[in-house]
Design an enzyme around this catalytic site. Structure first.
Site, short mmCIF file in Angstrom:
data_model
loop_
_atom_site.label_atom_id
_atom_site.label_comp_id
_atom_site.label_asym_id
_atom_site.label_seq_id
_atom_site.Cartn_x
_atom_site.Cartn_y
_atom_site.Cartn_z
CB SER A 7 -6.56 14.01 45.33
OG SER A 7 -7.72 14.29 44.92
CG HIS A 32 -3.78 16.97 45.88
ND1 HIS A 32 -2.51 18.06 46.19
CD2 HIS A 32 -4.72 17.04 45.00
CE1 HIS A 32 -3.29 17.26 44.48
NE2 HIS A 32 -3.85 17.28 44.19
CG ASP A 34 -6.94 17.17 42.53
OD1 ASP A 34 -6.05 18.39 41.96
OD2 ASP A 34 -7.83 16.81 43.07
CG MET A 36 -10.17 20.18 38.13
SD MET A 36 -11.51 18.95 38.43
CE MET A 36 -9.49 17.37 38.95
CG HIS A 65 -3.04 19.88 41.26
ND1 HIS A 65 -3.76 19.30 41.19
CD2 HIS A 65 -3.25 20.55 40.51
CE1 HIS A 65 -3.32 19.47 39.58
NE2 HIS A 65 -2.67 19.74 39.45
CG MET A 67 -5.55 20.64 37.45
SD MET A 67 -6.11 19.16 38.63
CE MET A 67 -7.02 19.47 39.90
CG MET A 136 0.08 17.38 36.42
SD MET A 136 -0.69 17.41 38.28
CE MET A 136 -2.09 15.66 37.68
CG ASP A 175 -1.72 14.89 40.82
OD1 ASP A 175 -2.91 13.59 41.83
OD2 ASP A 175 -2.40 16.14 41.56
C1 DX5 Z 1 -6.43 14.93 38.66
C2 DX5 Z 1 -6.36 14.91 39.44
C3 DX5 Z 1 -6.29 14.02 40.87
C4 DX5 Z 1 -6.29 13.01 41.04
C5 DX5 Z 1 -5.54 11.88 41.40
O1 DX5 Z 1 -6.08 15.45 37.00
O2 DX5 Z 1 -4.89 16.59 40.21
O3 DX5 Z 1 -5.30 14.73 41.95
O4 DX5 Z 1 -7.58 12.85 41.81
O5 DX5 Z 1 -6.53 10.80 40.95
P1 DX5 Z 1 -5.84 9.18 41.55
O6 DX5 Z 1 -5.42 9.22 42.05
O7 DX5 Z 1 -6.71 8.28 41.06
O8 DX5 Z 1 -4.91 9.58 39.73
ZN ZN Z 2 -4.44 16.89 42.18
#
Ligand code: DX5
Ligand code: ZN
Length: 214
Positions: A7, A32, A34, A36, A65, A67, A136, A175
Site C-alpha cells: 500500500s 494497493h 488507498d 481517501m 481501495h 475510502m 478491513m 488490509d
Molecule cells: C488503511 C489502508 C491500508 C493501509 C494499511 O485505511 O486501507 O491500506 O495502508 O497500512 P498498514 O499495512 O501499515 O496497516
Molecule cells: Zn487499503
C-alpha cells in the site's frame, strides 16, 4: 500462494514513482492504492489524476481501495486511468448492486470492503457478483495500526459466504496491520491477497519483507 500488495500510503509521497518501481523490483504482486476523501475517513490522500500519472511506473495490476463517499463518481475515471481492481466500501454505498455492475461494465474487477464492525452477512445478496471481498483488519484511514484479531473470523465467514454462493473466482483480501507476525493467521483463515503498507515500505529490506509475507 499469497499475493502481496504494498500500500503506497506508507511510501514516500515525494517519490511515489520510485517507490512503486522499487517494490515492483522487490517482488510485489500488485499495487494497493488507498483513495481517501477526508469525509468517509478522516484522512485525505490522492485521486484519479495521480493514479493515472503513476500508471506508467509499473506493469503490476493496480488495486484501488475507495475510502470515499459517492464512490460511483470515481469508476469511469479509474477505468481510464488503467486500474484493474476497484473496491468500494459497503458502508459508503446506498446502491451497492448498481455500483458493482458499473465497475464490471467499465471493464474492471469489483470488490466490496467491510469496516471492522460490518458483518460479512451484509454481502449475502451480492455474493455471486463479487470479484473480491476486502476484510478491513483496522479502522480505515491510516497506516501503521494494530491488527484487530476478530477480523480472522470474518475472513473465514467471507470464505464460507463465497462457497455457499458457488463463487469460486472471487478472492479474499485483508488490509490493515498485516506483517510477518499476523500474516500466517490471515492466510490460514483463508485470505490470499495481503495488503501491507508499513510492513513493506517501512522495512529496511523490502525484498525480505515481501518474501516473509509470502
Ligand atoms: C488503511 C489502508 C491500508 C493501509 C494499511 O485505511 O486501507 O491500506 O495502508 O497500512 P498498514 O499495512 O501499515 O496497516
Ligand atoms: Zn487499503
Amino acid at each position: 500462494m499469497s499475493m502481496i500488495g504494498p500500500s503506497i500510503l506508507s511510501a514516500d509521497f515525494s517519490r511515489l514513482a520510485e517507490e512503486i518501481q522499487d517494490v515492483t523490483q522487490k517482488g510485489a504482486d500488485y499495487i494497493h492504492l488507498d483513495l481517501m476523501d477526508g469525509h468517509f475517513v478522516p484522512n485525505l490522500t490522492f485521486g484519479v489524476p495521480v493514479i493515472a500519472a503513476l500508471r506508467k511506473t509499473t506493469a503490476l495490476p493496480f488495486d484501488a481501495h475507495l475510502m470515499v463517499e459517492h464512490p460511483e463518481t470515481y469508476i469511469d475515471g479509474l477505468a481510464k486511468a488503467g486500474v484493474q481492481y476497484v473496491t468500494v466500501h459497503q458502508e459508503a454505498c446506498v446502491h451497492l448492486d448498481r455500483v458493482l455492475q458499473q465497475i464490471r461494465e467499465a471493464g474492471m474487477k469489483g470488490g466490496v470492503a467491510l469496516n471492522p464492525a460490518t458483518p460479512v452477512s451484509t454481502l449475502s445478496c451480492v455474493a455471486g457478483q463479487l470479484d473480491m471481498i476486502l476484510i478491513m483488519s483496522v479502522n480505515p484511514g491510516f497506516g501503521g495500526q494494530k491488527f484487530i484479531p476478530y477480523a480472522l473470523q470474518k475472513i473465514a465467514d467471507a470464505k464460507e459466504l463465497l462457497q455457499q454462493a458457488g463463487n469460486t473466482e472471487a478472492v479474499i483480501e485483508v488490509d490493515g496491520g498485516v506483517n510477518a507476525r499476523t500474516a500466517d493467521a490471515v492466510k490460514k483463515a483463508g485470505a490470499t491477497w495481503l495488503v501491507a503498507g508499513s510492513a513493506v515500505f517501512g522495512a529496511a529490506d523490502r525484498q525480505a519483507a515481501i518474501a516473509a509475507l509470502k
